[in-house]
Design a protein around this motif. Structure first.
Motif, PDB file in Angstrom:
ATOM      1  N   PHE A 163       0.857  -1.191   0.000  1.00  0.00           N
ATOM      2  CA  PHE A 163       0.000   0.000   0.000  1.00  0.00           C
ATOM      3  C   PHE A 163       0.892   1.239   0.000  1.00  0.00           C
ATOM      4  O   PHE A 163       1.995   1.226   0.556  1.00  0.00           O
ATOM      5  CB  PHE A 163      -0.885   0.043   1.257  1.00  0.00           C
ATOM      6  N   SER A 164       0.412   2.317  -0.594  1.00  0.00           N
ATOM      7  CA  SER A 164       1.207   3.553  -0.608  1.00  0.00           C
ATOM      8  C   SER A 164       1.126   4.232   0.759  1.00  0.00           C
ATOM      9  O   SER A 164       0.313   3.855   1.608  1.00  0.00           O
ATOM     10  CB  SER A 164       0.677   4.502  -1.693  1.00  0.00           C
ATOM     11  N   ALA A 185      -0.120   6.957   1.296  1.00  0.00           N
ATOM     12  CA  ALA A 185      -1.313   7.814   1.324  1.00  0.00           C
ATOM     13  C   ALA A 185      -2.350   7.286   2.313  1.00  0.00           C
ATOM     14  O   ALA A 185      -3.272   8.001   2.699  1.00  0.00           O
ATOM     15  CB  ALA A 185      -1.928   7.906  -0.072  1.00  0.00           C
ATOM     16  N   VAL A 186      -2.203   6.006   2.710  1.00  0.00           N
ATOM     17  CA  VAL A 186      -3.149   5.419   3.669  1.00  0.00           C
ATOM     18  C   VAL A 186      -2.386   4.906   4.888  1.00  0.00           C
ATOM     19  O   VAL A 186      -1.169   4.698   4.832  1.00  0.00           O
ATOM     20  CB  VAL A 186      -3.963   4.256   3.046  1.00  0.00           C
ATOM     21  N   GLN A 201      -3.209  -1.851   7.116  1.00  0.00           N
ATOM     22  CA  GLN A 201      -4.666  -1.824   7.254  1.00  0.00           C
ATOM     23  C   GLN A 201      -4.959  -2.802   8.392  1.00  0.00           C
ATOM     24  O   GLN A 201      -4.610  -3.973   8.314  1.00  0.00           O
ATOM     25  CB  GLN A 201      -5.376  -2.301   5.970  1.00  0.00           C
ATOM     26  N   TYR A 214      -9.343  -0.587  -0.109  1.00  0.00           N
ATOM     27  CA  TYR A 214      -8.568   0.185   0.869  1.00  0.00           C
ATOM     28  C   TYR A 214      -7.525   0.933   0.044  1.00  0.00           C
ATOM     29  O   TYR A 214      -6.564   0.323  -0.420  1.00  0.00           O
ATOM     30  CB  TYR A 214      -7.898  -0.737   1.892  1.00  0.00           C
ATOM     31  N   GLU A 215      -7.774   2.170  -0.212  1.00  0.00           N
ATOM     32  CA  GLU A 215      -6.981   2.982  -1.149  1.00  0.00           C
ATOM     33  C   GLU A 215      -7.301   2.588  -2.587  1.00  0.00           C
ATOM     34  O   GLU A 215      -7.581   3.424  -3.429  1.00  0.00           O
ATOM     35  CB  GLU A 215      -5.468   2.868  -0.899  1.00  0.00           C
TER      36      GLU A 215
END
Length: 195
Positions: free
Chosen positions: A105-106, A108-109, A113, A156-157
């Motif tokens: 994931f980047s 940005a989140v 998660q 998620y994103e």
């Protein structure tokens, strides 16, 4: 029914064992290749870091055995990710069962998660009697790209594959053993799957 949980040192094994015990099935922990081959069902768990987990699989020769199994096999969390071609985590080459790659994931989140999220676009008997947009428990920083082998999606994103299927192999990114009644139902469905 003989149910084996592959014990290779990188799994959240106890909670999976307890989840099956609640369903009336005694899951056996094993890294014995003959025992794994003869099982009716196999769980491939995984918690931790991909490259370390893959090293442990190679050390025991399980990396060669898992892709040859003929009975239903369920990879959970990192177990599912290791069944893919590769992972950006530790630049790891996977088992190549699922023809897809694992990405991070980047920033940005919030990563990982962690917590409850919904699964939808359910496409397999693994999800029999599970409603679309049901909540499952997830903890992960890496995700599997959506692909033809995807049988459930989570957002998620980006939208990603939260479950995969190819032949007798299944994988779930979420933890069914920690996902309440619905997660328990998915494990029960796995026990009933026909190859």
């Amino acid at each position: 029914m003989k149910l084996i949980i592959i014990n290779y040192g990188a799994g959240n094994i106890k909670s999976i064992q307890f989840a099956f015990k609640r369903l009336g099935v005694e899951a056996i922990l094993s890294n014995n290749i003959d025992e794994i081959r003869k099982a009716d069902r196999v769980i491939f768990p995984g918690v931790g870091e991909a490259s370390s987990a893959m090293k442990m699989l190679k050390k025991s020769g399980l990396d060669k055995i898992i892709p040859t199994l003929k009975q239903p096999v369920l990879g959970i969390c990192l177990g599912m990710q290791l069944m893919c071609n590769s992972s950006e985590e530790g630049n790891t080459k996977g088992l190549g069962i699922f023809n897809v790659d694992v990405k991070r994931f980047s920033n940005a989140v919030k990563v990982p998660q962690m917590g409850w999220n919904v699964i939808y676009d359910l496409k397999s008997d693994l999800f029999k009697e599970i409603k679309d947009k049901e909540f499952m428990y997830l903890v992960h920083s890496f995700y599997v790209e959506n692909c033809v082998e995807s049988i459930a999606t989570t957002d998620y994103e980006i939208e990603y594959a939260s479950a995969l299927k190819k032949d007798n192999f299944y994988g779930v990114q979420f933890h069914p053993e920690k996902s309440g009644v619905e997660g328990s139902k998915i494990l029960e469905n796995f026990l009933k799957l026909k190859v």
